[in-house]
Enzyme design. Structure first.
Site, short mmCIF file in Angstrom:
data_model
loop_
_atom_site.label_atom_id
_atom_site.label_comp_id
_atom_site.label_asym_id
_atom_site.label_seq_id
_atom_site.Cartn_x
_atom_site.Cartn_y
_atom_site.Cartn_z
N HIS A 1 3.73 -2.32 3.22
CA HIS A 1 3.57 -0.91 2.88
C HIS A 1 4.89 -0.37 2.34
O HIS A 1 5.96 -0.82 2.77
CB HIS A 1 3.18 -0.08 4.12
N ASP B 1 0.85 -1.19 0.00
CA ASP B 1 0.00 0.00 0.00
C ASP B 1 0.89 1.24 0.00
O ASP B 1 1.80 1.36 0.83
CB ASP B 1 -0.91 0.02 1.23
#
Length: 273
Positions: free
Chosen positions: A221, A76
């Site tokens: 992430h 992400d």
């Protein structure tokens, strides 16, 4: 407890009291009986409504039912951009393609990184336009947000995203139904590295290697402190265990939810039998 007691030999006054007592008791019993019947009718009709609601529950895909050892790495991208190129380089050394869920605002700030991801063969998919709480948005607002994010991504990569990861991992029925109504598949994960908590590389690696299974979708992430340090060891473990690591678009089953595949209560995508 109150008990009504009659004398052994009731007189006329007592007999009258007894008659009034039982008349009142019988009168009170009538509405009570009607209430019981109504309650019974309500109870017998409730399961159909409850059942209908439960069968309509909307879930994103958390993982996929697979017999072969295939999994996906996802990243992400919403805030920083300190290590995007480093992640691209590490994945490239192991010839692995991943899926990056990017926010529209991030695309505007770092278009060169988005292009680099796409040029390296990674999937660039939507993580919303502004990382809003989608549960608080109307269907119209969701459509507008994802349309804007998709246009920003397509302007850089030349490809309109077909997958979406809800910001904060939040969703409800109306979010998932609206997203699928746009022809976009909502994606979650079943293995969370928790790299955003700044765990050390060993902890991140252990969480992933102990949780992965065929069909897993693993969450990372970009701009997480120790992810670049943990990633090589994770990739070596997966490849050494015989896993093929593919983008999410290649992991999930194609088609329409409910027609070509189903999603069980855990979020596992399965083919329709």
């Amino acid at each position: 407890m109150f008990k009504f007691r009659f004398p052994h030999k009731p007189n006329a006054k007592t007999k009258l009291a007894r008659r009034v007592f039982f008349v009142r008791k019988r009168t009170l019993a009538i509405p009570a009986g009607l209430a019981a019947v109504c309650a019974l009718c309500l109870i017998t009709t409730l399961p159909s409504y409850v059942s209908a609601a439960s069968t309509q529950r909307q879930l994103p895909i958390y993982c996929v039912q697979r017999e072969d050892k295939v999994c996906s790495l996802t990243f992400d991208a919403a805030w920083g951009n300190e290590d995007t190129q480093q992640l691209i380089d590490i994945l490239g050394r192991y010839h692995v393609k991943a899926t990056f869920f990017v926010v529209g605002d991030w695309v505007e700030k770092y278009p060169e990184s988005v292009k680099a991801l796409s040029d390296a063969g990674h999937e660039v998919m939507s993580h919303s336009d502004t990382h809003a709480h989608f549960n608080a948005l109307s269907a119209q607002e969701i459509v507008a947000d994802l349309t804007t994010a998709g246009e920003k991504i397509a302007a850089v990569t030349g490809k309109t995203p077909t997958l979406f990861r809800p910001p904060f991992g939040e969703y409800d029925d109306h979010v998932i139904a609206t997203v699928r109504g746009m022809g976009i598949e909502p994606i979650q994960w079943d293995v969370d590295s928790l790299d955003w908590k700044d765990y050390d590389a060993a902890t991140i690696t252990k969480r992933v290697t102990e949780g992965v299974q065929p069909g897993s979708i693993i969450l990372f992430h970009n701009a997480a402190l120790h992810t670049p340090e943990a990633l090589p060891g994770i990739l070596e473990y997966l490849l050494g265990e015989g896993y093929q690591v593919v983008p999410v678009g290649q992991l999930i089953l194609p088609g329409t939810c409910g027609t070509d595949y189903t999603i069980d209560h855990t979020g596992r995508q399965m083919p329709v039998e």
